[in-house]
Design a protein around this motif. Structure first.
Motif, PDB file in Angstrom:
ATOM      1  N   GLU A  33     154.518  50.443  75.995  1.00 43.23           N
ATOM      2  CA  GLU A  33     153.559  51.335  75.554  1.00 43.23           C
ATOM      3  C   GLU A  33     153.268  51.714  74.582  1.00 43.23           C
ATOM      4  O   GLU A  33     151.511  51.707  73.985  1.00 43.23           O
ATOM      5  CB  GLU A  33     154.425  52.781  76.303  1.00 43.23           C
ATOM      6  N   LEU A  34     154.507  50.995  73.542  1.00 42.67           N
ATOM      7  CA  LEU A  34     153.951  51.499  72.134  1.00 42.67           C
ATOM      8  C   LEU A  34     152.813  49.752  72.081  1.00 42.67           C
ATOM      9  O   LEU A  34     152.509  50.509  71.154  1.00 42.67           O
ATOM     10  CB  LEU A  34     155.170  51.103  71.738  1.00 42.67           C
TER      11      LEU A  34
ATOM     12  N   TYR B 292     151.057  48.332  73.999  1.00 41.89           N
ATOM     13  CA  TYR B 292     149.754  48.922  73.707  1.00 41.89           C
ATOM     14  C   TYR B 292     149.212  49.445  73.140  1.00 41.89           C
ATOM     15  O   TYR B 292     147.822  49.233  72.549  1.00 41.89           O
ATOM     16  CB  TYR B 292     149.660  49.371  75.548  1.00 41.89           C
ATOM     17  N   GLN B 293     149.501  50.630  72.947  1.00 40.46           N
ATOM     18  CA  GLN B 293     148.616  51.561  71.697  1.00 40.46           C
ATOM     19  C   GLN B 293     148.540  50.984  70.649  1.00 40.46           C
ATOM     20  O   GLN B 293     147.367  51.016  70.095  1.00 40.46           O
ATOM     21  CB  GLN B 293     149.621  53.538  71.779  1.00 40.46           C
ATOM     22  N   ALA B 294     149.028  50.076  70.274  1.00 37.08           N
ATOM     23  CA  ALA B 294     148.929  49.550  68.974  1.00 37.08           C
ATOM     24  C   ALA B 294     148.073  49.120  68.782  1.00 37.08           C
ATOM     25  O   ALA B 294     147.234  49.003  67.751  1.00 37.08           O
ATOM     26  CB  ALA B 294     150.702  48.975  68.031  1.00 37.08           C
TER      27      ALA B 294
ATOM     28  N   PHE C 272     145.838  48.495  71.354  1.00 33.51           N
ATOM     29  CA  PHE C 272     144.501  48.958  71.400  1.00 33.51           C
ATOM     30  C   PHE C 272     144.020  49.435  70.029  1.00 33.51           C
ATOM     31  O   PHE C 272     142.264  50.134  69.595  1.00 33.51           O
ATOM     32  CB  PHE C 272     144.783  50.962  72.568  1.00 33.51           C
ATOM     33  N   LYS C 273     144.990  50.415  69.376  1.00 38.59           N
ATOM     34  CA  LYS C 273     144.078  50.825  68.211  1.00 38.59           C
ATOM     35  C   LYS C 273     143.561  50.177  67.507  1.00 38.59           C
ATOM     36  O   LYS C 273     142.417  50.271  66.580  1.00 38.59           O
ATOM     37  CB  LYS C 273     145.332  52.129  67.692  1.00 38.59           C
TER      38      LYS C 273
ATOM     39  N   ARG D 265     140.376  48.374  68.661  1.00 34.51           N
ATOM     40  CA  ARG D 265     139.317  49.401  68.815  1.00 34.51           C
ATOM     41  C   ARG D 265     138.602  49.724  67.676  1.00 34.51           C
ATOM     42  O   ARG D 265     137.827  49.174  67.250  1.00 34.51           O
ATOM     43  CB  ARG D 265     139.773  51.527  69.561  1.00 34.51           C
TER      44      ARG D 265
ATOM     45  N   LEU E  68     146.191  51.093  80.899  1.00 31.11           N
ATOM     46  CA  LEU E  68     146.939  50.864  81.562  1.00 31.11           C
ATOM     47  C   LEU E  68     147.900  51.234  82.242  1.00 31.11           C
ATOM     48  O   LEU E  68     147.553  53.008  82.591  1.00 31.11           O
ATOM     49  CB  LEU E  68     148.036  51.429  80.297  1.00 31.11           C
TER      50      LEU E  68
ATOM     51  N   HIS F 167     146.818  55.092  81.040  1.00 33.19           N
ATOM     52  CA  HIS F 167     145.559  55.579  80.105  1.00 33.19           C
ATOM     53  C   HIS F 167     144.252  54.762  80.342  1.00 33.19           C
ATOM     54  O   HIS F 167     144.716  53.591  80.620  1.00 33.19           O
ATOM     55  CB  HIS F 167     146.177  55.279  78.898  1.00 33.19           C
TER      56      HIS F 167
ATOM     57  N   TRP G  67     140.196  53.138  79.450  1.00 37.00           N
ATOM     58  CA  TRP G  67     139.433  53.385  78.090  1.00 37.00           C
ATOM     59  C   TRP G  67     137.839  52.378  78.477  1.00 37.00           C
ATOM     60  O   TRP G  67     138.257  51.374  78.753  1.00 37.00           O
ATOM     61  CB  TRP G  67     139.143  53.383  76.277  1.00 37.00           C
TER      62      TRP G  67
END
Length: 165
Positions: free
Chosen positions: A130-131, A133-135, A137-138, A141, A151, A159, A161
């Motif tokens: 999850e970490l 993926y979020q990193a 993704f940010k 993007r 996700l 999640h 988008w």
């Protein structure tokens, strides 16, 4: 589908957004293809032929009208011709998935994205997946390199988008 290249490599077609796959429409079929797309709102796949390029040797495989593949060897070794017309600016999807009970020998988590050189990483810890993926993704993007993101954990969307471009 798997294609055994003459060089010994295997060309795999089992997902979307492949950098070595393209769809070809003959010039004589182009107007019919465009008309069908505009009037019916869908692609007339009978007018489309698949093509693949071996990532190892550059050999090009193109379907004929009978859907039989024929191989062509480029003059320049390793020139890739089937990539996106956007080149390195192509926006890629980001996909993360987690399964508490994976098949034997498989990791519980997987993160895949083909932007910025690509990543395909396995995880055995949900929080790490999850970490990551979020990193990613940010970062993607913010640099406008992302087409979509998804996700999933045990079949449920955590999640999602989609680019509004």
């Amino acid at each position: 589908m798997k294609i055994a290249c003459h060089c010994g490599a295997v060309i795999v077609d089992q997902t979307d957004f492949l950098s070595y796959k393209a769809y070809v429409v003959a010039d004589r079929d182009w107007e019919d293809f465009v008309d069908a797309s505009e009037s019916k709102g869908r692609i007339d796949s009978s007018l489309v032929r698949l093509s693949y390029q071996c990532p190892q040797c550059g050999r090009l495989y193109v379907e004929d009208a009978s859907r039989e593949l024929h191989a062509f060897i480029p003059d320049e070794h390793k020139v890739q011709v089937l990539g996106s017309s956007e080149g390195v600016d192509w926006r890629a999807p980001l996909i993360g998935s987690w399964n508490d009970r994976p098949y034997a020998g498989q990791a519980k988590g997987h993160l895949w994205c083909d932007a910025d050189g690509g990543t395909s990483t396995e995880f055995d810890d949900w929080e790490q997946l999850e970490l990551a993926y979020q990193a990613l993704f940010k970062r993607l993007r913010e640099s406008d390199r992302l087409r979509s993101a998804l996700l999933r954990k045990n079949g449920q969307d955590v999640h999602s988008w989609a680019c509004k471009a």
